[in-house]
Design an enzyme around this catalytic site. Structure first.
Site, PDB file in Angstrom:
ATOM      1  CG  ASP A  65      -2.088   0.984   1.053  1.00  0.00           C
ATOM      2  OD1 ASP A  65      -3.247   0.547   0.946  1.00  0.00           O
ATOM      3  OD2 ASP A  65      -1.823   2.217   1.025  1.00  0.00           O
ATOM      4  CB  ILE A  66       0.824   4.252  -2.191  1.00  0.00           C
ATOM      5  CG1 ILE A  66       1.912   5.144  -2.733  1.00  0.00           C
ATOM      6  CG2 ILE A  66      -0.448   5.026  -1.900  1.00  0.00           C
ATOM      7  CD1 ILE A  66       1.619   5.729  -4.109  1.00  0.00           C
ATOM      8  CG  ASN A 108     -12.462  -0.463   3.615  1.00  0.00           C
ATOM      9  OD1 ASN A 108     -12.910  -0.858   4.683  1.00  0.00           O
ATOM     10  ND2 ASN A 108     -11.236   0.035   3.496  1.00  0.00           N
ATOM     11  N   GLY A 144     -15.488   3.486   3.535  1.00  0.00           N
ATOM     12  CA  GLY A 144     -14.125   3.995   3.323  1.00  0.00           C
ATOM     13  C   GLY A 144     -13.467   3.542   2.040  1.00  0.00           C
ATOM     14  CG  HIS A 170      -8.667  -2.935  -2.600  1.00  0.00           C
ATOM     15  ND1 HIS A 170      -9.621  -2.241  -3.307  1.00  0.00           N
ATOM     16  CD2 HIS A 170      -8.460  -2.226  -1.466  1.00  0.00           C
ATOM     17  CE1 HIS A 170      -9.958  -1.145  -2.645  1.00  0.00           C
ATOM     18  NE2 HIS A 170      -9.284  -1.115  -1.521  1.00  0.00           N
ATOM     19  CG  HIS A 208      -7.035  -2.687   3.010  1.00  0.00           C
ATOM     20  ND1 HIS A 208      -6.247  -1.589   2.804  1.00  0.00           N
ATOM     21  CD2 HIS A 208      -8.243  -2.403   2.453  1.00  0.00           C
ATOM     22  CE1 HIS A 208      -6.955  -0.660   2.152  1.00  0.00           C
ATOM     23  NE2 HIS A 208      -8.166  -1.129   1.935  1.00  0.00           N
TER      24      HIS A 208
END
Ligand code: AMP
Ligand code: ZN
Length: 114
Positions: free
Chosen positions: A30-31, A87, A93, A100, A102
């Site tokens: 994750d960026i 999400n 959110g 995807h 997380h």
């Protein structure tokens, strides 16, 4: 999906730090990490949410979770615990409309989530 940032990553149109890839799944860092370990497991096919996957394509979810399982084993994430989050929708959110998961680990977490 022309404007989808994850489709662009999957198609190598924008860079990402890939930690896993197979024919149906990519896992990237994750960026904007929210934990010491924060990956995103992304199916290569574009769907906004799991409810949008037709029954004929449901196999992509088992492939997605197989990839996640491999990463958990490779990085021993089960040693210190991990959290998986999907999400969907603005209120939950979601900011990128491409399914995807997380993968969060490396710190203590609270419940319920915010
Ligand atoms: P969500 O808010 O659940 O839709 O999650 C989207 C996630 O994608 C956020 O955690 C972002 O930090 C992450 N993200 C957005 N753009 C990128 C990118 N180019 N590379 C890696 N992660 C990204
Ligand atoms: Zn997409």
């Amino acid at each position: 999906m022309d404007q989808c940032i994850f489709c662009k990553i999957i198609n190598n149109e924008i860079p990402a730090r890939r930690v896993y890839e197979d024919e149906s799944t990519v896992i990237i860092k994750d960026i904007s990490p929210q934990a010491p370990v924060h990956y995103l497991a992304i199916p290569k096919k574009h769907f906004a949410g799991i409810q949008n996957i037709p029954s004929s394509e449901m196999e992509l979810l088992s492939k997605l979770f197989s990839a996640i399982t491999k990463l958990i084993a490779d990085e021993s994430l089960d040693q210190n615990g991990y959290r998986l989050v999907i999400n969907y929708g603005e209120k939950a959110g979601q900011t990128v409309s491409h399914i995807h998961v997380h993968i969060l680990s490396g710190r203590s977490m609270t419940w319920p989530p915010g």
